[in-house]
Design a protein around this motif. Structure first.
Motif, mmCIF file in Angstrom:
data_model
loop_
_atom_site.group_PDB
_atom_site.id
_atom_site.type_symbol
_atom_site.label_atom_id
_atom_site.label_comp_id
_atom_site.label_asym_id
_atom_site.label_seq_id
_atom_site.Cartn_x
_atom_site.Cartn_y
_atom_site.Cartn_z
ATOM 1 N N LYS A 98 -7.627 -11.358 44.868
ATOM 2 C CA LYS A 98 -7.901 -10.499 43.709
ATOM 3 C C LYS A 98 -7.501 -11.222 42.417
ATOM 4 N N GLN A 99 -8.294 -11.011 41.381
ATOM 5 C CA GLN A 99 -7.979 -11.566 40.067
ATOM 6 C C GLN A 99 -7.204 -10.514 39.272
ATOM 7 N N ILE A 122 -4.997 -14.261 42.291
ATOM 8 C CA ILE A 122 -5.205 -15.215 41.193
ATOM 9 C C ILE A 122 -4.706 -14.524 39.926
ATOM 10 N N VAL A 123 -3.628 -15.057 39.343
ATOM 11 C CA VAL A 123 -2.925 -14.335 38.289
ATOM 12 C C VAL A 123 -3.103 -15.016 36.933
ATOM 13 N N TYR A 124 -3.535 -14.230 35.950
ATOM 14 C CA TYR A 124 -3.601 -14.661 34.556
ATOM 15 C C TYR A 124 -2.498 -13.939 33.782
ATOM 16 N N VAL A 149 -10.756 -12.589 29.839
ATOM 17 C CA VAL A 149 -10.856 -12.343 31.284
ATOM 18 C C VAL A 149 -11.131 -10.883 31.634
ATOM 19 N N ILE A 150 -11.239 -10.022 30.634
ATOM 20 C CA ILE A 150 -11.293 -8.586 30.897
ATOM 21 C C ILE A 150 -12.512 -8.189 31.729
ATOM 22 N N GLU A 169 -11.862 -0.622 23.670
ATOM 23 C CA GLU A 169 -12.804 -1.743 23.739
ATOM 24 C C GLU A 169 -12.619 -2.522 25.044
ATOM 25 N N HIS A 170 -11.360 -2.766 25.418
ATOM 26 C CA HIS A 170 -11.092 -3.452 26.689
ATOM 27 C C HIS A 170 -11.577 -2.620 27.870
#
Length: 324
Positions: A98-99, A122-124, A149-150, A169-170
């Protein structure tokens, strides 16, 4: 109840600064009899420093949030476990592949990142502080802006202590079935109010889980209506509660028993000796045995054999990237 007992209140134990702010606005005369404030959250401490800077802090305040035992155990180690617990209880999801984007790389963010990385996600990371940002990079996380990345992430987690970190917005740009939750402060980090509009449909799936559905059929999974996930959807281990409660109790006792003049109308850190004492009380849980300095060793280091062992400026670091 507060109105009934306000003449008997001698100290304030706060989490987030809301009670302190409310008394300051509604019953300012109470501060004439209050000996001090003990605050345990990032946001609450920030509010206290703002009052102090403006010359409006009426009593001494103890910053428990930045005590080592509070930061590491409540903020880091506890959140490292409760983020997985809360997500599992509410979504039954698997984390591998998962991101995930985690907003904020303070102690809470570090714990969340370590846990999800260890599960194969997968971590941002998003961060405003260049030092925390550099730590995230060195720990192996990709530093990004949320807008970048949203559209692709599966999970959005806020851990900043700020407001409006995730805006409408996000939310509009998120992918279908994106999970949105908050591990930071109160319910201010995610702009949930902007989702309560006629064109969006709310569907309660289970306790603490809502689907917010857009006209085109897209839906996001909102947990605990933007409130704290670790308090709303998981449990806090009694061991962590014990550490936090002990730290708060010692801070209250210190302020209450302190001779007049020791603490002025300012914000103070918990004395290092008390931090070490809290830790030592909990070592028997692990059948742990401390090494004692010899007189010669203590003299060489210039320390008291009974502590404190570190100066107030010492930082206890954790390499999150080593958590597997």
């Amino acid at each position: 109840r507060l109105i009934t007992f306000r003449k008997k209140i001698t100290e304030i134990l706060d989490d987030g600064g809301d009670l302190t702010h409310w008394i300051y606005k509604k019953y300012p005369n109470m501060f004439k009899k209050i000996k001090g404030i003990v605050e345990e959250s990032v946001t609450g401490v920030h509010r206290l420093y703002q009052l102090s800077k403006a010359g409006k802090l009426c009593v001494p305040a103890m910053n428990v949030n930045d005590s080592v035992t509070k930061q590491k155990f409540d903020n880091l180690y506890c959140c490292r476990e409760s983020i997985l617990d809360g997500l599992k209880r509410t979504t039954d999801m698997m984390f591998g592949g998962k991101q995930v984007v985690i907003c904020g790389y303070g102690e809470v963010g570090k714990g969340c990142c370590a846990a999800l990385k260890a599960m194969g996600s997968i971590v941002y990371v998003t961060e405003i502080d260049p030092i925390c940002a550099l730590q995230a990079c060195m720990d192996g996380f990709r530093l990004v802006k949320l807008n970048e990345v949203i559209r692709q992430v599966d999970i959005v987690i806020t851990c900043t202590g700020n407001k409006n970190v995730v805006t409408r917005e996000h939310l509009d740009r998120m992918k279908n079935s994106c999970i949105v939750c908050n591990m930071g402060h109160s319910n201010t980090e995610i702009d949930v109010a902007s989702l309560r509009t006629p064109e969006l449909t709310w569907e309660r799936v289970r306790s603490q889980v809502d689907h917010v559905i857009w006209p085109d059929g897209k839906r996001i999974v909102l947990l605990a209506e933007g409130r704290l996930l670790n308090l709303s959807c998981s449990t806090v281990p009694t061991f962590v509660l014990s550490i936090t409660a002990t730290t708060q109790a010692l801070a209250l006792i210190e302020l209450y028993n302190a001779p007049e003049g020791r603490y002025k109308q300012d914000v103070y850190l918990l004395p290092k000796k008390m931090d070490e004492y809290v830790a030592s009380l909990h070592l028997p849980t692990f059948d742990a045995h401390l090494t004692e300095l010899s007189d010669e060793q203590a003299k060489y280091l210039g320390l008291n054999k009974n502590g404190p062992f570190k100066p107030n400026y010492y930082r206890y670091l954790l390499l999150c990237c080593n958590v597997k």
